[in-house]
Structures are given as C-alpha cells and as structure tokens.
Design a protein around this motif. Sequence first.
Motif, PDB file in Angstrom:
ATOM      1  N   ARG A 400       0.825  -1.203   0.000  1.00  0.00           N
ATOM      2  CA  ARG A 400       0.000   0.000   0.000  1.00  0.00           C
ATOM      3  C   ARG A 400       0.871   1.269   0.000  1.00  0.00           C
ATOM      4  NH1 ARG A 400      -2.132  -0.835   4.497  1.00  0.00           N
ATOM      5  NH2 ARG A 400      -3.827  -2.188   3.760  1.00  0.00           N
ATOM      6  N   THR A 406      -4.281  -0.892  -5.344  1.00  0.00           N
ATOM      7  CA  THR A 406      -5.687  -0.595  -5.091  1.00  0.00           C
ATOM      8  C   THR A 406      -6.276  -1.645  -4.171  1.00  0.00           C
ATOM      9  OG1 THR A 406      -6.403  -1.861  -7.006  1.00  0.00           O
ATOM     10  CG2 THR A 406      -5.882   0.477  -7.370  1.00  0.00           C
ATOM     11  N   THR A 407      -7.529  -1.410  -3.827  1.00  0.00           N
ATOM     12  CA  THR A 407      -8.203  -2.370  -2.923  1.00  0.00           C
ATOM     13  C   THR A 407      -8.314  -3.744  -3.565  1.00  0.00           C
ATOM     14  OG1 THR A 407      -9.479  -0.526  -1.982  1.00  0.00           O
ATOM     15  CG2 THR A 407     -10.289  -2.759  -1.575  1.00  0.00           C
TER      16      THR A 407
END
Length: 618
Positions: A400, A406-407
Amino acid sequence: MSRLRLTSSFASQFTRPLSVTRLPTPEPGLVDAPAENAEALRSLLASLKPPLSPSAVDDALEYLATSSTTAFAEDAQSRALRDALVNQVAVGLYSRSLDEYLHEATEIEAEADWWSNVERSQLNVLVFLIQTLPERLTRVFRTIVETTRAQHMPLQLSVFSPSSLLRLFPSTAFQPSALTRAFFPHLENEQTLSVVWSRPSSRTPRFLHSIWSALFLPLHLTREECRIKRRQLEHMRDRRAEQLGRLADLRTVASASQTFPSTRLTAILSELPVEPLDDLQHVQHISSMLIPNHIEAHGAELAQLRRPSRLSLMWPKLLLYPPLALLAVRSLYNSRASLTQMALDTKETIQGFIKNSLVDPIKEVLKTVRTGGEDGVIVRREGVMADLDSLERMALSLARDHLNYTTAQLDDLSKQIRVGDLTPVLQLYEEDIKRPVKSALTGTLLRSLFIQVQKAKVDIDQALSGIDKLLKSQELTFAFVGLAPALVIVGLASSYVSRVSRGLFDRGKFGRSKKRVVAWGAMRRIERLLVSPPPRVHGVKSSALSDHATGMLLISVTRLRAYAEANLPANSRLRDGFLEDVGDLEDPAMPREEKLRVVERMWRFWGPELGWSSVAAL
C-alpha cells in the motif's frame, strides 16, 4: 466264614450277563419240597440278582455249608433250587476273583511305578537312600552284634573301627561282605555284581578309589535295589495279568453253557490239576481255601517289595523342618526392622508402578480415545495463524505504501500470501538490492527483508504443524507403546502367581500331572497291546488277544476308569464320554479293530483336553 473283598464296578458289570437266572418253576408230578428249604432257597436266589451283593453271596455260602446234602435229595425241585443257587454263588465267586486279581495287579503296578520313579532320577535315589538310612544302619548294627557273638568276641567300641570291621567282614573281588549285604539286602540273592568289590589296584590311587566308593557306589547300589524290586514287581504283575486274562476268557465259556464251569474256575485259581468234584464242593473249596489263601500269599509276597512306610519317607522332613523353621523365624525376628523397611519400600514401589506406569498411561489412552487429540503436541494452531496474519499485514502495508496497490490488488495479494506467494514483495526486494545502501537508508530494503524473515518463521511453523499432525495421528500408538512394558510385567507376574497357586492349592483342572501321566501311560499300553502281533493257535493267527495281553488290557482300562472317576468333573460330558469309551474297551465281545478305533477316538477327543501331550515328558 470270613468276609472277602467287595466286588468292583468292573467285575459287577463284566459278570452281569452270567448272573441273570430265572427261578425254577415247579413241574407237574414232582413232590413238593419242604416248605422251609424251598422258602430259604427261593429267598437266597431272589437276593442274588445283578449286581450280586457280596453279603448275599456270603449268606448263600453259609447256608450251603450248614445245610446237609440230604435236605436237597428228597425231591427234584429242591435239587433244582440248590443247583441254581450254587450256579449263582459260583458267578459271585467268579466276580470276586476278577476283582481280587484286578485289585492286586493294579496295586502291584502302582508299587512298580513308585520304584521306577525313584530309579529314574539320581536325586530321587539319593533322597531314598537318606530316607532308608535308619533301617539300613539298624540291620548293619544287628549284623555286627550277631557276628561278634558268633565268634565269642566282646562287644566293645573298638569292634566298630574300620580295621576291625574289615577283619570281621572280608570281601572278595565279586562278592560283597556280610556288612555290605546288610546295608543293601538285595545283594543276598545276586549271583554276579556289576561293580568290583576288591581293594584298589596299584594303578588306581587309594584316595580316588575311596572317594568313588564313598560317593558313587552307594548310589549305584541303591539304584540297583530299586531296579531289582521294580523287575520283581513287574514279573509278579505279569503273573497276575496272565491269570486275569484266563479269568476273563472264562466268561465266553460260561456264556455258552447252561451252568457256570466251576471246575475251570478252580483250575485257574489253583493252577493245579483239579480233582473230580461236584459244583457245590468246588464252590466251597474256592470260597474257603483258594481265595483266602491267595490273598494271604499275595500279602506276604508283596510285603517284601512294597515302598517304605510313610514314616520312613517323612522322617528327614520331620527332623529338618522344625529346626529350619525355628531358624527362619528367629532370623526374621532379628531382621524385623530391615524387613519392615523393605516391605514399605516394596509397597511404595508397587504403588508407584501401578500409578505411574499403569493407571496414568491407561487414563491417557482413554483420554486420547475420547477427545481424539485436539491439543497440539509441538505448536498450537493459534500461534501459526497469528504469525501468518502478521506476515499478511506486513506485506499489505508495504504494497500500500510503496506499490500503491488498489483495494482489488490488495485483496489479490492477500490471497497470494495465504498460499505462500510473495512475488510482489520479492520483486521489490530485488530492485532494492541493486542499490543496497541507498535502499537501506531511504528505501524499503529493510522492510522487505523483515517480511522475508517473517515468511521464514511462518514456513517453520507450518512445517512443525505438519509434524504435529503426524504425531497426533500416531498418538494412540505411542500411548500403547508406553503402556506395553507395564502390561507385560503384570501379565508375567499374574501367570507366575496363577501357576504357583494352582500347584500349591489346586490339584489341577483334571487332576495333578502325576495322575494324568498314569492315564497317558495306560492309554499308550492299551494301544500297544492292541497293535501287537496276534498269537498263533495251531499255526494259525488268532484275532483274539493272549491271556497276558487280555489281563494287561484290563489292568490299564481299570486305571483309566479309576482316573476318570477320581479326577474328571462329576456329571460332565467329558467324564460321561470318557467312561463310555472305557466301557467299550472293557467289552470282551468288541473286536480288536473296533477297540483300536476307540483308542484313536480317545487320543483325538480327550488327549488335547486332558493335556496328555504336555505331561508325556514328565
């Protein structure tokens, strides 16, 4: 008139067909017998029913002896009643003779077996020599006293010195001295000896010869004494068996005749030519002379060959056991403190063994069976999951912060980490290692390195978890392996205690081993007799057994019956079936081949159950 022995069950059953007689009925035209004589005769005949009572036979003999012959000569009816009574009495005496000879033969064989058991073991010979030592020393002392008196010598202590005894009782090369014959009475009738009685030769040292004479010669002569008595008893038994076989064969002749052949019975019992007499005279001669004289002669002959008295056999124990028991009690009393401590230590040891090596392992086994081994052995599942979650958080944080995932990418990376795939982290590590110093100071080299250390820890935990599962799958096996030594020790101890207690307090399930050995020997002899070559009669082979073989067969079968009645459980199928087979072997009408089948059946059915194969080596 003296009462003779009671008949055995075998003799009663063996002679039952001969004793079935109908009372004579009055015939027309005959003068009626006197009421007193007829009533007495009919009453006596009615009492002589199978199985014949010995007291009834004796009462009939007394009546025939006291009644005059003229009392039966008045009419044919009285004579018929008297003849029927004499015939029944003859059958009763025949049964009594069978029983007497069978009893004598089995008694003789029991004595022969006792001497054989002593002769078989050197230790038994030594024990027998010690048991009979007082009697032997008494005979020696009596011989010394008689010899000194015969030679008109004063009885002094110097007479008992070795030199004086050698002068008084000289010995030759093959003839022992009178003193030695007094110590070993069987040497009186020996013509040749198997040992040399002369003094040691010049080539044999006197010291060695003295040691041999003092140690081995008495044992050798004692064994010879046992062997001689055993052989004399066996010869005596064979003579009884020969007469017993003749008596058994007489049943066939009696079955084919209307009256019992009293003349042949007299000839067998007397073993001499028979004078021509009527049946009543033969019966009276058998009852008053032959049987009583034979019993008296048998007792006198067997008295010289019997085993020593019970007191003679027990005196060493009676002499040694009380002092030994006193010494043992005194020693135990003096050592009571140490014995008490030893008992306490033994108690604690046993309690610790039972609790730590037996009870606790059994509880663990039961716990493992009940719970299935949920807890870990090496690592716990929660610890492995915590390390894996920590690795996942570290990798996701790095992705992250520096990879800008991204998620959706973070979710994919989480799935990869769960299966052990750290490719993005490794790629970042590969880029950082190209500039290690700069990456270490300003980059992500240290974070990626620590993530790999955490990954190694997770791998180690998972490896240990696999080993843990393997151990858990074998946990029950390991529990039983730990319990097995204690179970083996308990099993061996229980078997030993059971065997000792059975030997001390129980006579065995089917009799002691010595009793079963007797039955095994009887079975072996029966089969040996039945497979022996048949005798020749006028040059032709006969299927019947010889008189000696018939007698030996009856002796062996009687020993089997006695063993079954004394040792097998009453009212059991085993005993009833065993006695049925014994009855088949006793049946004189059964052919030899059928009896061999009965023997095979007995070996097959009763041999394993009675343990004959295990006692055969005793």
